[in-house]
Design an enzyme around this catalytic site. Structure first.
Site, PDB file in Angstrom:
ATOM      1  N   ALA A  13      54.826   6.106  29.462  1.00 35.20           N
ATOM      2  CA  ALA A  13      54.969   6.013  28.007  1.00 35.20           C
ATOM      3  C   ALA A  13      53.898   5.102  27.400  1.00 35.20           C
ATOM      4  O   ALA A  13      53.841   4.919  26.189  1.00 35.20           O
ATOM      5  CB  ALA A  13      56.355   5.478  27.645  1.00 35.20           C
ATOM      6  N   GLY A 130      47.277  -0.141  37.774  1.00 38.17           N
ATOM      7  CA  GLY A 130      47.876  -1.352  37.206  1.00 38.17           C
ATOM      8  C   GLY A 130      47.328  -2.612  37.860  1.00 38.17           C
ATOM      9  O   GLY A 130      47.210  -2.685  39.087  1.00 38.17           O
ATOM     10  N   ASP A 159      34.710   0.489  35.982  1.00 37.25           N
ATOM     11  CA  ASP A 159      33.592  -0.448  36.093  1.00 37.25           C
ATOM     12  C   ASP A 159      32.310   0.299  36.458  1.00 37.25           C
ATOM     13  O   ASP A 159      31.230   0.025  35.928  1.00 37.25           O
ATOM     14  CB  ASP A 159      33.904  -1.503  37.159  1.00 37.25           C
ATOM     15  CG  ASP A 159      35.276  -2.129  36.951  1.00 37.25           C
ATOM     16  OD1 ASP A 159      35.506  -2.696  35.878  1.00 37.25           O
ATOM     17  OD2 ASP A 159      36.119  -2.020  37.852  1.00 37.25           O
ATOM     18  N   HIS A 187      38.535  -5.545  41.170  1.00 39.12           N
ATOM     19  CA  HIS A 187      38.514  -5.114  39.763  1.00 39.12           C
ATOM     20  C   HIS A 187      38.920  -6.327  38.920  1.00 39.12           C
ATOM     21  O   HIS A 187      40.035  -6.426  38.416  1.00 39.12           O
ATOM     22  CB  HIS A 187      39.466  -3.939  39.538  1.00 39.12           C
ATOM     23  CG  HIS A 187      39.586  -3.557  38.089  1.00 39.12           C
ATOM     24  ND1 HIS A 187      38.518  -3.082  37.375  1.00 39.12           N
ATOM     25  CD2 HIS A 187      40.618  -3.623  37.219  1.00 39.12           C
ATOM     26  CE1 HIS A 187      38.899  -2.865  36.116  1.00 39.12           C
ATOM     27  NE2 HIS A 187      40.168  -3.197  36.004  1.00 39.12           N
TER      28      HIS A 187
END
Length: 333
Positions: A13, A130, A159, A187
């Site tokens: 969502a 995530g 990236d 990351h």
């Protein structure tokens, strides 16, 4: 037409998913003749929003989209998956210690890893988006011991795309005229965007990036910090984190896993470091240059690493070792 594949998106969502789901459902990722069952997982308070997303997907009238399954239950979300794109995570809140952020995410990705282990196909390809993505990916993999470690990767393609685009703009060429940039490591803002092996198509011929750019101090300075800090710059400008570009990078990453990388090109993704030839510690998810064939990645070997690169590769590895060691202490909790 082949049989439908089952693809899960978590955090379904949220705003990255909102930019992502249409591309997946329309065939941009898994192929133009590959029917799809989309599974959308989110937390219970987001279910009403998820219903709206389902309505919109239905209203797109996409021929490849065979079914959409919204859920807040892992036993439904992870069942018989062919691909899992794990976007949902606990974002860093103001005043939150990094340790607390890691602890919250270990709990999430331990649960999701265990659900992959219990319900998904053993051939499932898992992409963790995530943040902190590398360590979340490692925790998910450790929590799903019977799924091959090679099936887990984390997103550093955003990236990679940022680095590619910066070089292209600097040289005044389209982004696809730049290839073989590398993102090494985490990351995070310690990542190392490396163009020592990148090539740029200029006036019909391929030249090394350093020769095409002709500005070594930019390539070793502002270029690196621009790519490292780009996410923060987007948040500062939009007051929201990157969504459109993150979704595009997810599509690029998964499409390359499914269809392979073009001949003579490599891309960046966070993968298991074990057995690498670049002196990176074992048992990390670290971003390397890889080529992909038959849904299997291979780290590109034999690239020369100078002292400048070595220092930056080691610094981002040290951060990942620290993250891993902290995260692993929470695994038993």
């Amino acid at each position: 037409m082949s049989d439908p594949i089952k693809v899960l998106v978590t955090g379904a969502a949220g705003q990255i998913a909102y930019s992502l789901l249409y591309s997946i459902a329309k065939g941009d990722v898994f192929g133009k003749d590959q029917p799809i069952i989309l599974v959308l997982l989110d937390i219970p308070p987001m279910l009403p929003v998820l219903d709206g997303v389902v309505m919109e997907l239905q209203d797109c009238a996409l021929p490849l989209l065979r079914e959409v399954i919204p859920t807040d239950k892992v036993e439904v979300g992870f069942k018989d998956l062919d691909a899992a794109i794990l976007v949902g995570s606990m974002p860093r809140k103001e005043g939150m210690e990094r340790k607390d952020l890691l602890k919250a995410n270990v709990a999430i990705f331990k649960t999701q890893g265990a659900a992959l282990e219990k319900y998904a196909k053993k051939t499932v390809k898992v992409l963790v988006v995530g943040n902190p993505a590398n360590t979340n990916c490692l925790i998910a993999s450790k929590s799903a011991p019977s799924i091959p470690k090679e099936n887990f990767s984390c997103l550093t393609r955003l990236d990679h795309n940022r680095a590619r685009s910066q070089v292209a703009m600097r040289c005044g060429v389209p982004a696809d005229s730049v290839k073989n940039v590398i993102i090494w490591g985490n990351h995070s803002s310690t990542q190392y965007p490396d163009v020592h092996h990148a090539m740029v198509q200029v006036h019909g011929k391929e030249v090394a990036a350093f020769d095409a750019v002709k500005d070594d101090s930019w390539l070793k300075g502002d270029f690196i910090s621009t790519v490292q800090q780009r996410g923060a710059a987007v948040i500062k400008a939009r007051k929201l984190s990157s969504a459109m570009s993150a979704a595009k990078a997810i599509c690029d990453h998964m499409r390359d896993i499914w269809s392979g990388t073009p001949e003579g090109e490599f891309i960046s993704m966070g993968v298991y470091s074990s057995g690498n030839s670049y002196g990176v510690a074992e048992d990390l998810i670290y971003s390397f240059p890889v080529v992909i064939k038959n849904k299997s990645w291979k780290i590109v070997e034999g690239l020369e690493i100078n002292d400048f690169s070595r220092g930056k590769m080691d610094a981002t590895a040290a951060e990942l070792v620290d993250e891993r060691d902290t995260a692993v202490t929470f695994l038993g909790v």
